[in-house]
Design an enzyme around this catalytic site. Structure first.
Site, PDB file in Angstrom:
ATOM      1  NE  ARG A  46      -3.761   2.385   0.918  1.00 21.67           N
ATOM      2  CZ  ARG A  46      -3.598   3.716   0.909  1.00 21.67           C
ATOM      3  NH1 ARG A  46      -2.463   4.248   0.531  1.00 21.67           N
ATOM      4  NH2 ARG A  46      -4.579   4.497   1.283  1.00 21.67           N
ATOM      5  CD  GLU A  54     -11.449   3.134  -2.416  1.00 24.47           C
ATOM      6  OE1 GLU A  54     -11.467   1.956  -2.830  1.00 24.47           O
ATOM      7  OE2 GLU A  54     -10.680   3.533  -1.527  1.00 24.47           O
ATOM      8  NE  ARG A  88      -3.613  -2.707   1.887  1.00 24.40           N
ATOM      9  CZ  ARG A  88      -4.524  -1.821   1.533  1.00 24.40           C
ATOM     10  NH1 ARG A  88      -4.952  -1.788   0.280  1.00 24.40           N
ATOM     11  NH2 ARG A  88      -5.021  -0.964   2.391  1.00 24.40           N
TER      12      ARG A  88
END
Length: 158
Positions: A46, A54, A88
């Protein structure tokens, strides 16, 4: 015994903050990639300090496509040792010495991530201001909505 403890702590501290590298095999969205390390381990990254739209948000696909053009199938280095709640690695993606997280913000395809109104990575605030000034990328929209707020607006009441 103290010396041994000190050495073990030093080694653990060093290895916890060590960089990783690999080939980008998947771009999930404008701020998440998956790399394949030399050990054949796949690791999700990330991009720290930024927040991209998004996928189904305005500019979400453009953000993902731009990141894909930058890093897909390229060998990158990741600096950072924290993990998010999804496991992540939160990191900075480096390609040929360039901070890809900053490139995303500078091109108006991600926000500098903020916590309580302040950029969590101050080095991304200036590139964001520059992108806003020239209405680059998502800043061409007269009222862009930060992804966190957009996600809240998409939730359906139960």
């Amino acid at each position: 015994m103290r010396l041994l403890y000190s050495i073990v702590m030093l080694v653990l501290t060093f290895s916890a903050s060590a960089d990783i590298s690999g080939r980008v095999v998947r771009v999930l969205d404008g701020d998440t990639v998956e790399i394949l390390q030399a050990s054949r381990e796949r690791t999700r990254i990330r991009l720290a300090g930024i927040d991209a739209p998004e996928k189904n948000q305005p500019f979400g696909q453009r953000s993902r496509q731009f990141l894909t053009r930058l890093v897909a199938q390229r060998h990158v280095r990741i600096s950072g040792d924290e993990r998010d709640r999804y496991g992540r690695i939160l990191g900075t993606v480096w390609l040929d010495g360039e901070d890809i997280n900053a490139v995303m913000v500078r091109n108006g395809l991600a926000w500098a991530y903020r916590y309580r109104g302040k950029a969590t990575e101050p080095q991304y605030a200036e590139p964001e201001a520059g992108a806003r000034a020239v209405k680059s990328g998502l800043w061409a929209d007269p009222a862009p909505v930060e992804p966190g707020l957009w996600r809240k607006m998409q939730k359906t009441p139960e």
